[in-house]
Design a protein around this motif. Structure first.
Motif, PDB file in Angstrom:
ATOM      1  N   HIS A  75      15.441  18.963  32.491  1.00 29.09           N
ATOM      2  CA  HIS A  75      14.028  18.632  32.545  1.00 29.09           C
ATOM      3  C   HIS A  75      13.312  19.417  31.451  1.00 29.09           C
ATOM      4  CE1 HIS A  75       9.889  18.456  34.022  1.00 29.09           C
ATOM      5  NE2 HIS A  75      10.250  17.430  34.769  1.00 29.09           N
ATOM      6  N   ALA A 112      10.225  25.247  43.317  1.00 28.93           N
ATOM      7  CA  ALA A 112       9.936  24.203  42.337  1.00 28.93           C
ATOM      8  C   ALA A 112      11.012  24.137  41.267  1.00 28.93           C
ATOM      9  CB  ALA A 112       8.565  24.450  41.698  1.00 28.93           C
ATOM     10  N   LEU A 115      13.726  21.054  40.046  1.00 36.07           N
ATOM     11  CA  LEU A 115      13.857  20.537  38.679  1.00 36.07           C
ATOM     12  C   LEU A 115      15.289  20.585  38.167  1.00 36.07           C
ATOM     13  CD1 LEU A 115      10.717  22.204  37.044  1.00 36.07           C
ATOM     14  CD2 LEU A 115      11.007  19.783  37.577  1.00 36.07           C
ATOM     15  N   TRP A 130       4.112  14.711  31.531  1.00 33.00           N
ATOM     16  CA  TRP A 130       4.820  15.965  31.317  1.00 33.00           C
ATOM     17  C   TRP A 130       4.721  16.423  29.869  1.00 33.00           C
ATOM     18  CZ3 TRP A 130       5.700  20.201  33.285  1.00 33.00           C
ATOM     19  CH2 TRP A 130       5.994  20.344  34.628  1.00 33.00           C
ATOM     20  N   PHE A 139       3.426  25.645  39.465  1.00 32.93           N
ATOM     21  CA  PHE A 139       4.363  25.512  40.577  1.00 32.93           C
ATOM     22  C   PHE A 139       3.633  25.510  41.917  1.00 32.93           C
ATOM     23  CE2 PHE A 139       7.436  27.560  37.457  1.00 32.93           C
ATOM     24  CZ  PHE A 139       8.028  26.353  37.143  1.00 32.93           C
ATOM     25  N   SER A 141       2.300  22.064  42.502  1.00 38.87           N
ATOM     26  CA  SER A 141       3.349  21.094  42.849  1.00 38.87           C
ATOM     27  C   SER A 141       3.756  21.194  44.316  1.00 38.87           C
ATOM     28  CB  SER A 141       4.571  21.302  41.957  1.00 38.87           C
ATOM     29  OG  SER A 141       5.231  22.520  42.278  1.00 38.87           O
ATOM     30  N   THR A 183       6.830  18.653  39.966  1.00 43.03           N
ATOM     31  CA  THR A 183       8.224  19.097  39.948  1.00 43.03           C
ATOM     32  C   THR A 183       9.125  18.216  40.798  1.00 43.03           C
ATOM     33  OG1 THR A 183       7.800  20.627  41.789  1.00 43.03           O
ATOM     34  CG2 THR A 183       7.564  21.480  39.552  1.00 43.03           C
TER      35      THR A 183
END
Length: 461
Positions: free
Chosen positions: A11, A37, A41, A204, A230, A233, A283
């Motif tokens: 990612h 998070a 990912l 992103w 984070f 998310s 995430t």
């Protein structure tokens, strides 16, 4: 531990984290939300390695872990070890394997609900404003995002478009998606390539550009920046959260992320905000923008393509989406517009207009393929070869002649004089053209002084 040999690309945020210092990462891992998070990912192989080692109190022998891996999964296993080592989660050791203590503690706390609970956001006790429903938040976020994209594609056309905030405009230029042309921001090749990506990938890329821009500021703490991403998310869409526990860095981010559609709060609110689906799915593998689009009706296109292109260069676009219409207007000459249909033509002038703005022929073709109508996708190739070739030829017309500064050397007294001088110019690597029969050659301007001095030294002998 089985695994396929197919390589899985990390990612983009994982790659960004790998560029951070060990100190930044270990401070980040003290936040349970960040650890959770990051695990979300990871690739399946990386996640499996972490979970197998998470609850062990003693290191595990490396050879024992290696014995779990099948022959087919060996390359994926090595790639996972490399990624985890660069993240300073799993030190690279030939003898033993053990997760770094800060990450192990942070992830354990995240899974068990202990540790720093505030890292998951602090729900507001006093409602600061009438909260929006998840559906209303989706509409709000999409309007913010579409304002940005629509401005990108209409900026150089003279077409009126709502203007994003100054922060968004600065980021568009700072990230290289737009260029400044005498005070006007105009979409360039990188910006058009950005439009070709999926909505989730667009979000992103935009967020990573924001992270890089924030990292350049000396007054901003990268741990606070990443930690807040984070935290967002892990929040619940529709819930109101307090910003009283946020750091000065994160207070600035709340205002910035409102402009991008990740956070909602009315102008009068200073202590409470709501995350949108864009933020809560940062995430996750959920396509945040696509999910938001599918949850309400606003005249958007469905998942299928909408463009039909004929061999006579006529284009029929079955859409009423203002953004898609604006993108097509970059390289298509519109003839007729109906409520849900655009009729236009690919012309030499319309394509050259796009080329001048930095859009390439391959990007135009890629866009047409990506948004081709299902009926067109039955063709092989999807875009008629004659149309492909013509678009590429229009691009080549712009590169037919290339100018370069230099000097023409001629009127040599003898062939020997000419050959000696042109040989010296060749050794310098500055000869652009030569004609031995006429005793003349053309050399780059960079070699003028050296060639002149050489000729003068020979003349003086």
């Amino acid at each position: 531990m089985a695994g396929g040999s197919r390589e899985i690309k990390n990612h983009a945020l994982i790659e960004f984290l790998q560029s951070q210092t060990q100190n930044v990462l270990h401070r980040l891992y003290t936040r349970p939300s960040a650890c959770l998070a990051i695990v979300r990912l990871m690739s399946p192989f990386e996640r499996q390695l972490v979970m197998n080692l998470l609850w062990l109190e003693q290191p595990l022998e490396t050879k024992q872990v290696t014995s779990w891996v099948t022959l087919e999964g060996r390359s994926a296993y090595e790639a996972a070890l490399k990624t985890l080592a660069l993240l300073h989660i799993l030190p690279n050791s030939k003898e033993n394997m053990s997760l770094h203590s800060s990450f192990k503690t942070g992830l354990r706390n995240g899974l068990t609900g202990s540790g720093d609970i505030e890292s998951f956001g602090v729900p507001a006790l006093d409602v600061g404003f009438e909260p929006l429903s998840p559906e209303e938040l989706d509409v709000y976020a999409l309007e913010r995002w579409d304002t940005t994209l629509h401005f990108m594609v209409t900026s150089g056309t003279g077409e009126a478009s709502a203007k994003p905030s100054d922060g968004v405009l600065y980021l568009l230029e700072h990230s290289g998606l737009m260029r400044n042309d005498q005070g006007r921001r105009i979409i360039n090749s990188e910006g058009f390539q950005f439009l070709l990506q999926s909505p989730h990938a667009q979000l992103w890329e935009f967020m990573l550009s924001y992270l890089r821009m924030m990292a350049e500021r000396e007054d901003m703490d990268m741990v606070d920046i990443l930690g807040f991403f984070f935290t967002l998310s892990m929040m619940q869409i529709g819930q109101q959260y307090s910003n009283e526990t946020l750091s000065p860095t994160q207070i600035i981010m709340v205002a910035d992320l409102r402009d991008f559609g990740l956070i909602y709060f009315p102008e009068h609110s200073t202590t409470v905000f709501q995350p949108t689906r864009f933020a809560t799915s940062l995430t996750s593998h959920m396509q945040s923008i696509s999910e938001a689009e599918s949850k309400h009706e606003d005249g958007r296109d469905g998942p299928h393509g909408f463009v039909v292109l004929e061999t006579n260069y006529h284009i029929y676009a079955y859409t009423n989406n203002p953004l898609q219409i604006a993108v097509l207007n970059l390289f298509v000459a519109f003839k007729t517009r109906f409520s849900n249909l655009i009729v236009g033509t690919l012309t030499r002038d319309s394509v050259k207009r796009a080329l001048i703005n930095g859009i390439t022929a391959e990007q135009i073709l890629s866009y047409l393929v990506a948004h081709a109508h299902p009926q067109m996708k039955k063709n092989n190739p999807i875009i008629p070869v004659t149309v492909q070739d013509q678009i590429r030829l229009w691009e080549l017309e712009r590169h037919r002649v290339k100018g370069q500064d230099g000097y023409l050397y001629k009127d040599f007294g003898s062939m020997n004089d000419y050959e000696v001088v042109v040989k010296y110019a060749r050794e310098l690597g500055v000869v652009l053209w030569e004609n031995g029969a006429k005793r003349m050659f053309f050399a780059d301007a960079a070699g003028r002084v050296l060639i002149r001095n050489y000729i003068e030294r020979r003349t003086a002998i």
